[in-house]
Design a protein around this motif. Structure first.
Motif, short mmCIF file in Angstrom:
data_model
loop_
_atom_site.label_atom_id
_atom_site.label_comp_id
_atom_site.label_asym_id
_atom_site.label_seq_id
_atom_site.Cartn_x
_atom_site.Cartn_y
_atom_site.Cartn_z
N THR A 642 -40.83 -11.28 -14.34
CA THR A 642 -39.56 -11.83 -14.81
C THR A 642 -39.19 -11.33 -16.21
O THR A 642 -38.02 -11.42 -16.60
N PRO A 649 -30.52 -17.10 -19.54
CA PRO A 649 -30.10 -18.43 -19.10
C PRO A 649 -29.00 -18.96 -19.99
O PRO A 649 -28.95 -18.68 -21.20
N VAL A 658 -30.42 -26.67 -17.69
CA VAL A 658 -30.37 -25.45 -16.89
C VAL A 658 -31.24 -25.64 -15.65
O VAL A 658 -32.41 -26.01 -15.75
N TYR A 659 -30.65 -25.38 -14.54
CA TYR A 659 -31.38 -25.41 -13.27
C TYR A 659 -31.63 -23.97 -12.86
O TYR A 659 -30.72 -23.16 -12.74
N THR A 660 -32.91 -23.62 -12.65
CA THR A 660 -33.30 -22.25 -12.32
C THR A 660 -33.83 -22.22 -10.90
O THR A 660 -34.66 -23.07 -10.52
N TYR A 661 -33.40 -21.26 -10.15
CA TYR A 661 -33.92 -21.07 -8.80
C TYR A 661 -33.91 -19.58 -8.47
O TYR A 661 -33.11 -18.82 -9.01
N ILE A 662 -34.85 -19.19 -7.64
CA ILE A 662 -34.99 -17.78 -7.24
C ILE A 662 -34.77 -17.70 -5.73
O ILE A 662 -35.54 -18.29 -4.96
N CYS A 668 -35.61 -11.94 -9.94
CA CYS A 668 -34.98 -12.53 -11.12
C CYS A 668 -34.34 -13.85 -10.75
O CYS A 668 -33.70 -13.99 -9.70
N PRO A 669 -34.43 -14.86 -11.60
CA PRO A 669 -33.88 -16.19 -11.30
C PRO A 669 -32.37 -16.26 -11.54
O PRO A 669 -31.80 -15.46 -12.28
N TYR A 671 -29.21 -19.08 -12.71
CA TYR A 671 -29.14 -20.25 -13.58
C TYR A 671 -27.87 -21.04 -13.31
O TYR A 671 -26.82 -20.48 -12.97
N GLN A 672 -27.91 -22.40 -13.51
CA GLN A 672 -26.76 -23.28 -13.32
C GLN A 672 -26.98 -24.52 -14.18
O GLN A 672 -28.10 -25.04 -14.26
#
Length: 944
Positions: A642, A649, A658-662, A668-669, A671-672
């Protein structure tokens, strides 16, 4: 065909053998044990030799050996014999012989290398050698043979003529192309000598060796047998054998014992007359205790021609050493330029085969063995002179003999750059005393030397000198266990004399020796351990050494490969034994162990092809992983890192995170920003059901209700209830930051002495309801209300001096006044009661105070005589006073004692009158001052 009865020499010291003469015919040489004449009849055909009493004897065929394997000596024997036989083809002789001899035959020899035969004269002479007794012998060129010719009637051969191709017999070579003159001789096989007499007659004389008497060596060791130069007979010699051990103790070549504690580098042995290029053995000693009393060896140095071998101790008082050659570390075994270094048991051994020199060192002890034949009477140094005589062992560099070897040893220093305090030629310092201050009881280890453990060696090597060294070490350095070195060197000398002793197991672990896990300790092991690559140099050797050896049933693979194997195969760099034909993979090489050649044959390991995956996505990179099934063939996969991703982010506002998901198949993740389900107030986040401080007037908390528009939790508040009551003198007023206002004092509250309370506005004065002389007031100073209590002090008042009906109160309502009578009042003491105040401390009650008051005779009249006014002034003043004490109470609650003046009596006293010009003004001022003082006294205010 040449046939003869073999004449086999017996071993030295064996019973005497019988050797016969030999009759030579044109085709056959036979020897018999007989005293009957042997007749040789010349013939053109082969003939046989017979005797009157024939005795069957075995015959052997003498064929020329291969020169490369047998050497030049046997080739010479064959050529000589063949030449003689060919020359005898027409000879005929009949000679009586006596073949019975006494003594032993020469030892069996297997000569090797190139060697010229020694020449002999035909005249017997007497020769004396070291370790032997004089015997009748033929004198060799070196003068050190002990072979003798016993009384033998040799075979006589008559020859018509001899044609030879070599030089004359006096040089030791075979006659060949020239005529042999009478008196000339040459060697034949099996130590047989051919002598030309006369008239074509040759006498064959066998060499008979008589065993010399066994000498006694001064160093206490057994003498050794040394082959003479003629390679037929032998003699005794005492080897040059020097040892050193402990701190340190020395036994010279001739067995002289001494101790020497120097801390320099010294010569152990060098040649007096330099015959060998750059040869010498040296010892590097250092002080190994805190007191600098005793020394220990740091390194042993051997020099030979262009090489310098150093065996250096790695740790003090241990058997751990390192070997360097010309200051470069080397692996053992090492062999180069006529010098070899190898490990033998616990020792490192330096050998110079050409000089037959053997030097050993193990960190605690050393030994030097050199042959007497090469170094006798030609050694100097701390090991002394090797000549089997201790009288000259303490030889100094100038050739003189020192009184003691301790003194001599200090003279053999050498230049050592690491020890600038040491230099040859410096006057040696006196050796420190090595005697202890108190009698010392020797260690129990020393008693083993005289005990049953070493008993079988006592008759071979006496332990007295080793015992003395052991006692010395145990007394001087009781904590270093140096006694073990005395036991070890004694056991080593015993083993050198073929008496091996297992002694370490009797020391209760003090002198134990630990071996590597793959080896085991043996007190009696081979000098050179047999390996798969070689066998012991001397299979019949009975000498043994202690050390670490391969367990029974295994064998050392090679002298330079410290691996024990069950079967001889191959050992690679991984030090794992392999069997012949075994296939294996090492260092990513496919190898096979083969017998012969280099043993192990390898080729690069081949890997199967893989379907490689493309690593083009963001954050992916290619990596190789170890293949558990085939470590040499890595598996290539795509790995996610990563840190290679470029998307940053976002920064979320308060209440959001920040919500991170892959996503799948991505690295690479994404972000939201999502709500955190919290309340937000004044840049702070609050969890649900937690209190939220909005202001003092409201009680707020965070609810679980969510505002749809802001997506934040809602804050719920309630007003705090107020208390409106205020104490008397206080009023509730609005105060910034207070929800319900604040009770603020607006009036003074005064508590009287009668228990009542008064409430006064600022600027208001009120008299005490019960005492008009007490006044209460309230003032405002810088928004602070100050209440005060004042007491009025009245002047002395004598109602008797008042006109009747004139007594009234002053305006203050406290003090009295009146109209005075016309008659003057005489000067007298008047009393009054008042409070005494001193430094804010006040008397508890009114105190009686006295003062002078009254009228004195004072006048002013005109003098006719003086034509001026005359004045007479008198003042009412105190005549007698005393000091009285009163207790004062302070605001802090403490009490103090205070003294004041008490007037006992008053009287009129004259005083100076002032001139008339100022009398009126003075009178006016006095009246004003008097009035002012009375006023102050009447209305003076005193703080409570």
């Amino acid at each position: 065909t040449v046939s003869s009865t073999p004449v086999t020499p017996t071993a030295p010291g064996s019973p005497s053998s019988t050797t016969s003469g030999t009759t030579v015919s044109s085709s056959t040489i036979s020897s018999t044990t007989s005293t009957t004449p042997v007749t040789v009849t010349p013939s053109s055909s082969p003939t046989t030799v017979s005797t009157s009493t024939p005795t069957p004897t075995p015959t052997t065929s003498l064929t020329p050996p291969t020169p490369t394997t047998e050497g030049n000596v046997w080739s010479r024997c064959y050529i000589c014999t063949t030449t003689v036989i060919e020359s005898f083809s027409t000879a005929s002789v009949s000679t009586p012989i006596n073949t019975q001899t006494a003594g032993t035959s020469s030892p069996s020899l297997t000569p090797s290398g190139s060697m010229s035969p020694p020449s002999f004269s035909t005249v017997p002479s007497t020769v004396t050698t070291s370790g032997t007794t004089p015997t009748k012998s033929f004198t060799t060129t070196s003068g050190t043979t002990s072979s003798s010719f016993s009384t033998v009637t040799a075979t006589t051969i008559t020859m018509p003529g001899i044609v030879s191709s070599g030089s004359t017999g006096t040089s030791g070579t075979t006659p060949a192309s020239s005529t042999v003159t009478p008196g000339e001789s040459w060697w034949l096989c099996n130590c047989t000598k051919a002598i030309c007499v006369e008239n074509n007659t040759v006498v064959l004389v066998p060499v008979i060796c008589e065993p010399p008497p066994k000498p006694t060596c001064s160093n206490g060791l057994a003498p050794v047998q040394v082959i003479d130069d003629d390679l037929c007979c032998w003699h005794w010699e005492c080897d040059c054998y020097c040892t050193g051990w402990g701190d340190p103790h020395y036994l010279t070549f001739d067995g002289l014992y001494y101790s020497y504690q120097g801390n320099c580098t010294y010569i152990l042995v060098e040649e007096i007359e330099k015959r060998v290029d750059n040869f010498g053995v040296y010892i590097d000693n250092y002080h190994c205790d805190m007191r600098d009393v005793v020394s220990c060896p740091r390194a042993l140095i051997v020099r030979h021609e262009t090489q310098e071998v150093r065996i250096v101790t790695m740790k003090p008082n241990t058997l751990e050493v390192e070997v360097t050659v010309n200051k470069q570390a080397v692996a053992l075994p090492y062999k180069k330029f006529g010098l070899s270094v190898y490990q033998s048991g616990i020792n490192r051994v330096v050998e110079i085969p050409e000089l037959k020199v053997n030097v050993t060192f193990n960190g605690l002890s050393f030994s030097i063995r050199m042959p007497y034949s090469l170094f006798g009477n030609n050694t100097q140094g701390q090991c002394g002179t090797c000549n089997n005589n201790t009288a000259d062992d303490c030889r100094l560099p100038n050739g003189n003999i020192a009184e003691s070897c301790e003194t001599m040893a200090d003279h053999w220093q050498v230049v050592d750059p690491s020890k600038p305090q040491c230099s040859p030629g410096l006057i040696p310092t006196k050796a420190p005393s090595t005697t202890t201050g108190q009698p010392c009881k020797e260690s129990s280890l020393c008693e083993l030397l005289w005990g049953s453990v070493f008993e079988k060696c006592h008759d071979v090597v006496k332990p007295d000198r080793y015992y003395a060294a052991c006692v010395f070490d145990s007394c001087m350095l009781p904590d270093l266990d140096l006694e073990c070195s005395s036991l070890q060197i004694y056991a080593s000398v015993c083993a050198d004399q073929n008496v091996c002793i297992d002694w370490r197991s009797h020391t209760n672990g003090v002198c134990s020796y630990e071996c590597p896990k793959h080896k085991e300790y043996r007190a009696c092991g081979p000098i050179q351990e047999a390996t798969c690559k070689s066998s012991p140099q001397n299979g019949t050797s009975v000498k043994q050494v202690e050390g670490c050896f391969c367990p029974n049933g295994t064998m050392l693979f090679d002298s330079g490969v410290d691996v024990c194997v069950n079967t001889c195969g191959c050992v690679g760099l991984d030090m794992i034994p392999r069997e012949f034909g075994e296939k294996f993979t090492t260092d990513c090489q496919d190898c096979i162990c083969l017998e012969g050649g280099n043993g192990i044959v390898c080729e690069p390991h081949k890997c199967t092809e893989q379907n490689k995956r493309s690593c083009t996505g963001k954050g992916f990179y290619e990596v190789s992983e170890v293949n558990s099934e085939d470590p040499c063939c890595p598996i290539f996969t795509c790995k996610c890192n990563t840190s290679l991703c470029t998307t940053e982010p976002p920064k979320c506002t308060l209440g959001f995170e920040v919500y991170t998901y892959i996503p799948s198949d991505e690295c690479c993740p994404l972000y939201q920003c999502v709500p955190k389900n919290v309340c937000v107030h004044q840049n702070a986040e609050f969890l649900p059901n937690s209190s939220v401080f909005v202001d003092k007037c409201h009680d707020c908390f965070c609810t679980n209700e969510v505002n749809i528009s802001t997506q934040l939790n809602v804050i719920s508040c309630e007003h705090i209830p107020c208390n409106t009551y205020c104490e008397p003198g206080y009023e509730r007023q609005h105060v910034e930051g207070e929800c319900c206002g604040k009770c603020v004092q607006t009036k003074c509250i005064i508590h009287t002495s009668h228990g009542s309370s008064l409430i006064l506005n600022p600027g208001e004065f009120v008299n005490d309801p019960y005492n008009n002389c007490t006044i209460y007031s309230c003032t405002s100073l810088k928004n602070q209300l100050i209440s005060s209590t004042s007491e009025i002090t009245c002047p002395a008042f004598n109602e008797e001096s008042c006109k009747p009906g004139t007594v009234t109160f002053l305006p203050n309502g406290c003090c009295k006044t009146c109209a005075l009578l016309d008659s003057p009042t005489p000067c007298s003491v008047r009393e009054r009661k008042d409070f005494i105040v001193y430094k804010n401390c006040r008397s508890l009650e009114r105190v009686v105070l006295t003062e002078c008051e009254g009228t004195c005779g004072t006048f002013s009249l005109y003098s006719v005589e003086a034509s001026s006014m005359e004045h007479s002034c008198s003042c009412c003043k105190e005549v007698k006073t005393s000091m009285k004490e009163v207790e004062l109470k302070c605001p802090s609650g403490n009490s103090i004692k205070h003294e004041y003046v008490y007037v006992e009596s008053c009287g009129c006293q004259d005083t100076q009158c002032i001139t008339s010009e100022s009398s009126e003004s003075q009178s006016t001022e006095e009246n004003d001052e008097s009035t002012q003082n009375h006023r102050k006294r009447a209305i003076g205010l005193t703080s409570k």
